[in-house]
Design an enzyme around this catalytic site. Structure first.
Site, PDB file in Angstrom:
ATOM      1  N   ASP A 120       0.866  -1.180   0.000  1.00 30.17           N
ATOM      2  CA  ASP A 120       0.000   0.000   0.000  1.00 30.17           C
ATOM      3  C   ASP A 120       0.905   1.234   0.000  1.00 30.17           C
ATOM      4  OD1 ASP A 120      -1.687   2.076   0.361  1.00 30.17           O
ATOM      5  OD2 ASP A 120      -2.804   1.195   2.038  1.00 30.17           O
ATOM      6  N   ASN A 146       4.029   4.449 -11.906  1.00 33.84           N
ATOM      7  CA  ASN A 146       2.703   4.793 -12.441  1.00 33.84           C
ATOM      8  C   ASN A 146       1.682   5.099 -11.359  1.00 33.84           C
ATOM      9  OD1 ASN A 146       0.266   4.445 -14.391  1.00 33.84           O
ATOM     10  ND2 ASN A 146      -0.052   2.885 -12.826  1.00 33.84           N
ATOM     11  N   TYR A 213      -2.667  17.571  -5.950  1.00 32.24           N
ATOM     12  CA  TYR A 213      -2.365  16.659  -7.078  1.00 32.24           C
ATOM     13  C   TYR A 213      -1.459  17.371  -8.075  1.00 32.24           C
ATOM     14  CZ  TYR A 213      -3.131  13.629 -11.136  1.00 32.24           C
ATOM     15  OH  TYR A 213      -2.943  12.809 -12.224  1.00 32.24           O
ATOM     16  N   LYS A 217       2.477  16.388  -9.127  1.00 28.71           N
ATOM     17  CA  LYS A 217       2.928  16.056 -10.482  1.00 28.71           C
ATOM     18  C   LYS A 217       4.000  17.046 -10.948  1.00 28.71           C
ATOM     19  CE  LYS A 217       0.392  12.406 -11.117  1.00 28.71           C
ATOM     20  NZ  LYS A 217       0.971  11.070 -11.314  1.00 28.71           N
ATOM     21  N   VAL A 246      -6.864  10.188 -20.052  1.00 27.59           N
ATOM     22  CA  VAL A 246      -6.886   8.809 -20.551  1.00 27.59           C
ATOM     23  C   VAL A 246      -8.096   8.150 -19.876  1.00 27.59           C
ATOM     24  CG1 VAL A 246      -5.657   6.580 -20.526  1.00 27.59           C
ATOM     25  CG2 VAL A 246      -4.352   8.712 -20.752  1.00 27.59           C
ATOM     26  N   SER A 248     -10.080   5.989 -17.650  1.00 32.90           N
ATOM     27  CA  SER A 248      -9.721   5.178 -16.470  1.00 32.90           C
ATOM     28  C   SER A 248     -10.643   5.506 -15.305  1.00 32.90           C
ATOM     29  CB  SER A 248      -8.271   5.426 -16.038  1.00 32.90           C
ATOM     30  OG  SER A 248      -8.187   6.572 -15.227  1.00 32.90           O
TER      31      SER A 248
HETATM   32  N1  LIG Z   1      -6.273   8.676 -16.340  1.00 34.32           N
HETATM   33  C1  LIG Z   1      -5.926   9.923 -16.636  1.00 34.32           C
HETATM   34  O1  LIG Z   1      -6.642  10.689 -17.292  1.00 34.32           O
HETATM   35  C2  LIG Z   1      -4.582  10.435 -16.157  1.00 34.32           C
HETATM   36  C3  LIG Z   1      -4.160  11.698 -16.597  1.00 34.32           C
HETATM   37  C4  LIG Z   1      -2.931  12.171 -16.187  1.00 34.32           C
HETATM   38  C5  LIG Z   1      -2.131  11.389 -15.370  1.00 34.32           C
HETATM   39  N2  LIG Z   1      -2.559  10.191 -14.950  1.00 34.32           N
HETATM   40  C6  LIG Z   1      -1.689   9.399 -14.050  1.00 34.32           C
HETATM   41  O2  LIG Z   1      -1.585   8.072 -14.512  1.00 34.32           O
HETATM   42  C7  LIG Z   1      -1.340   7.194 -13.415  1.00 34.32           C
HETATM   43  C8  LIG Z   1      -2.298   6.013 -13.473  1.00 34.32           C
HETATM   44  O3  LIG Z   1      -3.608   6.504 -13.413  1.00 34.32           O
HETATM   45  P1  LIG Z   1      -4.874   5.647 -13.878  1.00 34.32           P
HETATM   46  O4  LIG Z   1      -5.822   6.618 -14.447  1.00 34.32           O
HETATM   47  O5  LIG Z   1      -4.440   4.482 -14.678  1.00 34.32           O
HETATM   48  O6  LIG Z   1      -5.410   5.174 -12.433  1.00 34.32           O
HETATM   49  P2  LIG Z   1      -6.387   3.974 -12.019  1.00 34.32           P
HETATM   50  O7  LIG Z   1      -7.102   3.414 -13.181  1.00 34.32           O
HETATM   51  O8  LIG Z   1      -7.177   4.494 -10.882  1.00 34.32           O
HETATM   52  O9  LIG Z   1      -5.364   2.834 -11.484  1.00 34.32           O
HETATM   53  C9  LIG Z   1      -4.630   3.057 -10.315  1.00 34.32           C
HETATM   54  C10 LIG Z   1      -3.744   1.862  -9.993  1.00 34.32           C
HETATM   55  O10 LIG Z   1      -3.000   2.180  -8.822  1.00 34.32           O
HETATM   56  C11 LIG Z   1      -3.254   1.214  -7.801  1.00 34.32           C
HETATM   57  N3  LIG Z   1      -3.278   1.885  -6.516  1.00 34.32           N
HETATM   58  C12 LIG Z   1      -4.097   2.886  -6.125  1.00 34.32           C
HETATM   59  N4  LIG Z   1      -3.821   3.264  -4.869  1.00 34.32           N
HETATM   60  C13 LIG Z   1      -2.796   2.473  -4.461  1.00 34.32           C
HETATM   61  C14 LIG Z   1      -2.071   2.378  -3.255  1.00 34.32           C
HETATM   62  N5  LIG Z   1      -2.341   3.153  -2.202  1.00 34.32           N
HETATM   63  N6  LIG Z   1      -1.079   1.476  -3.178  1.00 34.32           N
HETATM   64  C15 LIG Z   1      -0.810   0.650  -4.208  1.00 34.32           C
HETATM   65  N7  LIG Z   1      -1.460   0.701  -5.385  1.00 34.32           N
HETATM   66  C16 LIG Z   1      -2.449   1.592  -5.504  1.00 34.32           C
HETATM   67  C17 LIG Z   1      -4.589   0.590  -8.170  1.00 34.32           C
HETATM   68  O11 LIG Z   1      -4.642  -0.747  -7.735  1.00 34.32           O
HETATM   69  P3  LIG Z   1      -5.477  -1.274  -6.484  1.00 34.32           P
HETATM   70  O12 LIG Z   1      -6.804  -0.577  -6.517  1.00 34.32           O
HETATM   71  O13 LIG Z   1      -5.540  -2.730  -6.646  1.00 34.32           O
HETATM   72  O14 LIG Z   1      -4.659  -0.881  -5.329  1.00 34.32           O
HETATM   73  C18 LIG Z   1      -4.508   0.604  -9.704  1.00 34.32           C
HETATM   74  O15 LIG Z   1      -3.751  -0.494 -10.139  1.00 34.32           O
HETATM   75  C19 LIG Z   1      -1.475   8.051 -12.152  1.00 34.32           C
HETATM   76  O16 LIG Z   1      -0.205   8.421 -11.702  1.00 34.32           O
HETATM   77  C20 LIG Z   1      -2.233   9.278 -12.633  1.00 34.32           C
HETATM   78  O17 LIG Z   1      -1.947  10.415 -11.859  1.00 34.32           O
HETATM   79  C21 LIG Z   1      -3.771   9.675 -15.319  1.00 34.32           C
END
Ligand SMILES: NC(=O)c1ccc[n+]([C@@H]2O[C@H](COP(=O)([O-])OP(=O)(O)OC[C@H]3O[C@@H](n4cnc5c(N)ncnc54)[C@H](OP(=O)(O)O)[C@@H]3O)[C@@H](O)[C@H]2O)c1
Length: 339
Positions: A120, A146, A213, A217, A246, A248
């Protein structure tokens, strides 16, 4: 031949016009030219292939570590790095989800080894010694920092729950620092490595109502550039991935479009453009490789002032907040009716 009359006309105009007009025209042409060149540089960059993943140990037994590997962008990094010929080390919070993705990788790419590690990253006392013990014996070629946490909805800083503030700093900043510190010595001794830090446009333009946030970043961005420069000449590449929306769970966006790719499309574009700046024209150790995101960064970097973009983001996030609160009120009213 066809151009000769035009050349004469231009020469006549230059001879007749006053010196100040000529000087201003030259400055204007230089300014416009620099914009055209910068835009062309971005297009050429996006069209060229990146550094092949073989450079970082693909198909040679090297491991790729992905944090936050069970969903969204991280899940696709895990799958696609396995497909590219890496063994994959998956680190996330939930063991059952980790095992699920490991099984999916084994079914799709039987030659890829997998290891899962539940941790975690929000816990300041998380067992990084155990993570180090698991990683030290591995030939780590790639690290994808990530894992990330954002706000549930845009919120004024003073109203953000303390726990959310602490979690964002711990997950978005400290986890990246601690995991990177574990893998760098091995990468440097093997003279090869790739560290990808998943950043966000929230740091390209400071984001009111997402202040923590956005700041986390921005930290990743500055740190990635400094670290990348420190590691110059060691064979270890560091890249901040400047990411716009993206599809998600974190973004709460379910439908993809040209500007909002699925994680699969986004990650494919990252892995085929390693070392390519894309929209981050001339910015060392930063990459905006997705073709729908790159022009957005280019426009932000080249047009209007910082205060224009800051105001733009403030209005945008106030609007998103208003809509999120209205939705919550509607849902609460529905729940009361259903009782
Ligand atoms: N999606 C976008 O539009 C976007 C835009 C800019 C940047 N980003 C960046 O891209 C990255 C990935 O984002 P995403 O959109 O793919 O997120 P997501 O779909 O919410 O996935 C998050 C992942 O992180 C894990 N996680 C969350 N909290 C955790 C914790 N405390 N300890 C360990 N694992 C944890 C989750 O797994 P579990 O739930 O199993 O723990 C999951 O595998 C992030 O850094 C985000 O800031 C995303």
């Amino acid at each position: 031949m066809v151009l000769a009359p035009l050349r004469h006309q231009a020469l006549d105009w230059a001879t007749d016009c006053p010196l100040t007009t000529l000087a201003l025209a030259l400055v204007g042409a230089g300014w416009l030219g620099s914009y055209v060149l910068s835009f062309a540089r971005m297009l050429v960059d996006l069209a060229r292939p990146g550094i092949p993943l073989k450079r970082f140990g693909a198909k040679k037994g090297a491991w790729a570590i992905v944090t936050g590997a069970t969903a969204g962008i991280g899940r696709d990094f895990a799958l696609q790095l396995a497909g590219a010929g890496f063994n994959v080390f998956l680190a996330s919070r939930t063991t059952s989800k980790l095992e699920e993705i490991a099984q999916e990788i084994t079914a799709k790419y039987p030659s890829a080894k997998t290891q899962v590690h539940a941790i975690d990253f929000s816990d300041p006392k998380a067992d990084y010694a155990a993570l180090k013990a698991a990683l030290d014996p591995l030939d780590v070629g790639v690290l994808v920092n990530n894992v990330g946490k954002s706000y549930d909805e845009p919120t004024f800083f003073q109203d953000l729950p303390d726990q959310d503030m602490i979690d964002i700093v711990e997950i978005n900043i400290n986890a990246a620092l601690k995991v990177t510190k574990i893998v760098i010595p091995g990468m440097v001794s093997r003279k090869r490595g790739l560290i990808l830090n998943v950043g966000s446009f929230a740091s390209l333009i400071p984001s009111p109502l997402l202040a923590v946030y956005s700041g986390s970043k921005a930290f990743l961005s500055t740190w990635s550039q400094s670290l990348g420069s420190e590691l110059k000449g060691t064979g270890v590449e560091v890249e901040l991935l400047n990411t716009y929306f993206v599809v998600s769970k974190l973004s709460k966006i379910r439908r993809s479009s040209w500007m909002i790719p699925t994680p699969k499309t986004y990650v494919r574009s990252v892995l085929s453009h390693i070392g390519v700046r894309g929209g981050a024209v001339g910015q060392p150790h930063i990459s905006t490789p997705y073709h729908g995101h790159a022009p957005v960064q280019w426009v932000v970097d080249h047009f209007f002032s910082n205060s224009f973009w800051l105001n733009y983001n403030r209005k945008l996030h106030l609007d998103i907040r208003r809509r999120a609160l209205r939705k919550r009120e509607r849902e609460a009213a529905k729940a009361v009716k259903a009782e």
